[in-house]
Design an enzyme around this catalytic site. Structure first.
Site: not given
Lengths: 433, 433
Positions: A130, A191, A214, A237, A259, A262, A327-328, A361, A415, A420
């Site tokens: 995506y 969709q 999003n 981020s 950052q 963003h 994250e960074h 990046d 069990e 088995h």
């Protein structure tokens, strides 16, 4: 104003906890809408995708124009200036070289009874990436998602990228070309996720869906998880810079702003051992914010979520960093390797003064799809492994079954799983005859 | 009656598609209930967990009795007969030996410009394992979840296991002891998942939650995904056996029944090249079903979801197997290694006549937590990697930054992320002075 915290202050723990707990994203509840969209795509296929694309992206498609044609992609790619193409090709080559080292190894061995054990890795059959439209339509993200899949050996790789009003970023199409993408569909939102997960008349279903999006895309990914594999649900981020006094405040201010620019929900934090340096960075940020193109976004992020934290020493910095699980993480200190040894949780670490996060990046090589919102405690950045799966292997010999089969039979009895046990027993009886 | 399909029949494709598409689980919508339970545990902590345990498990707990005490565990473990303990210890040792080979390697290297790149693996901080109560409270599942976490180096490992009416399986507690589990909480359901994800006054939050559970547990795991890591959402168990004519029909019938006896929604499928053999297996199943302890469950599974598929040759068998992407795959053929080479999607493969699937459930070594419902197309069984995460590393030198920085700056400009570019540019300017 960003927060300034001093670990010597009595109020520090409360202030740091507030920083950690700050809710940076409105949790828009779009779950019902998304459920309806997925159901519609499952029921009506192409027709639903086309209707929803007209509604949300103001774009009239037909089954024949859902995907860009090869001619259209050629034409768009031809519009990319040579210097941009060269930069993208350098990035692709370096990302490919880094990820090629991630290919996992198959293993086979024999145990002490002669049983053969092991595992084998293989690529997922098809992957769908995506790619957001509009402002966040980043060609670098195409490379970061598609190249690991390509390196993994995924046979069929497709992209869904909405083109609101029909506008497309030619660099996105070039990045797709550079990373072995077969089809680019000009659809987006829940969709697109539904079409990739369940398939339509025109769009063949995939096995794995990755890429940012999003709230609708995120909710759709969560819903189709299990039907297909997904990567993480990405949040806004973050960067944490740990710096001693021996740094240029302007460099660090730019790293923080890279950052912040963003997203208004992004978070930039500096931890430093030197108060004067911390204050100097805050001043440098303010100065850069006077002229920065995205100063509205970066300024809001810095004002609402930015922080400078003063600590006694780097050990304390490392301990706080692990609570953030950033994250960074930039280690702008004299001995970054020593500090790295004290860090447990981070998505990506950038060592030393000459490694601004922005390198990661684009052209460093490691992936820029990284765990946000403290999830580096338990998850990793995107990698070749995300596009592969492992099949475990076992082959008993009669001798091995005679040695370990009775224990399996015993546990099956414990069990209350009689069949088995019998499946082992029947074979053992043949041996005893 | 189970389905009998012949790949030569004109109706085969429709029949096989129906088999693939069979919905074997009622999708109970418990999402609202689960959301309310999670909100309650977040708001009221221990008190909510205690109330819900009284309600659902008819068990009155206090904060002090949420977890089993060491004395209680000692006493329960002492009740386990020696032969059961020995079988469990053999299983634990073999599972540990197999998983120890899964520990991933760190890598560091220098590229052609002197930049250092690589990654480092580390364990998640804490893991929580869900162990169902009642019939499905399997000690083998404790080993299969806890040992990979232990091998990964996870520092804190806890279990939540409901004990309806206060009843506990001593083998579950012994398995926990054998695999380094620190605390066993006698709570279950969505409230246990919420307590592990968010923490309460008594229960410290974990970073990763794994383990099977009912619809409430599955819905809760899906909801807390992101806050913590989770493993897969497990569906009912499946086995596919590919067999030539040179097999004992009774052995194969027991292998099929060892899945069918798990659950009425389980699925057992035989693909064979020999019609007479296929019919003989069906007869053998019927005969075993006359006496099997769990014949009601196994019989319903075999009747509703069982299938025997006749194919022209093993290549066709492999192709159909990949469309099923089975959780468990037995290759009971003369040359299983050759057939394995034609298989792409399977959770675990059992090679040859002497490897009944039940070996893999207990003592083989590979994990028995495996991808169900065709998810072997994109996911793997549980492994040490599920309890580790990777931090990527990059360290530029001035020379490396000079070589690749301009491309990063170009891409930042292309993506309208000015501060990204400036963070590189500021450093490059220092080099040029």
């Amino acid at each position: 104003m960003p927060v300034f915290l001093d670990s010597r202050d009595a109020s520090f723990n409360a202030g740091f906890a507030a920083l950690l707990g700050a809710k940076r994203e409105d949790a828009v509840d779009v779950d019902d809408t998304v459920a309806a969209i997925i159901a519609d795509v499952r029921a009506r296929g192409d027709a639903a995708v086309i209707d929803l694309t007209l509604k949300f992206d103001r774009l009239q498609l037909t089954p024949d124009t859902l995907a860009f044609s090869e001619d259209e992609i050629d034409a768009e790619c031809a519009r990319v200036p040579e210097h941009e193409r060269a930069a993208l090709e350098l990035a692709a080559a370096r990302i490919r070289a880094y990820h090629a080292r991630q290919r996992p190894e198959d293993k086979r061995w024999h145990d002490e009874y002669g049983a053969e054990l092991g595992w084998r890795w293989g690529p997922v059959g098809a992957a769908g990436l995506y790619v957001p439209g509009g402002l966040a339509s980043y060609p670098s993200s195409v490379l970061m998602n598609a190249i690991p899949a390509q390196v993994a050996g995924v046979e069929r790789l497709v992209i869904c990228a909405p083109t609101p009003g029909g506008v497309v970023n030619p660099l996105v199409l070039l990045a797709a070309r550079l990373s072995g993408v077969e089809k680019v569909y000009r659809i987006g939102g829940a969709q697109a996720v539904a079409a990739m997960a369940y398939g339509t008349e025109t769009i063949a279903p995939v096995d794995k869906i990755t890429g940012p999006g999003n709230a609708y895309v995120a909710a759709a990914k969560r819903r189709v998880f299990g039907r297909v594999g997904i990567d993480m649900i990405a949040g806004p981020s973050e960067i944490l810079v740990i710096a001693d006094s021996d740094n240029d405040p302007d460099w660090i201010s730019l790293d923080l702003l890279s950052q912040a620019e963003h997203d208004e929900s992004a978070q930039s934090v500096l931890i430093t051992t030197d108060e004067a340096f911390g204050r100097a960075v805050m001043q440098a940020v303010d100065k850069r914010l006077e002229t920065l193109e995205r100063r509205a976004i970066a300024g809001a992020s810095w004002r609402d979520y930015g922080a400078v934290i003063l600590v006694r020493d780097l050990a304390e910095a490392a301990a706080l960093s692990d609570r953030i699980a950033p994250e960074h993480l930039e280690l702008c200190v004299a001995d970054p390797e020593a500090l790295l040894g004290q860090i447990r949780h981070a998505g990506a670490v950038f060592l030393g003064h000459w490694t601004p996060e922005a390198i990661g990046d684009y052209v460093g090589g490691p992936n820029h799809v990284l765990p946000t919102a403290r999830s580096a405690r338990f998850s990793s950045g995107l990698s070749v492994l995300d596009f592969m799966k492992r099949t475990t292997l076992a082959r008993m010999t009669p001798e091995a079954l005679a040695a370990i089969g009775p224990a399996a039979e015993q546990l099956a009895i414990s069990e209350s799983l009689e069949a088995h046990g019998l499946s082992v027993r029947a074979r053992l009886e043949r041996l005893n005859r």
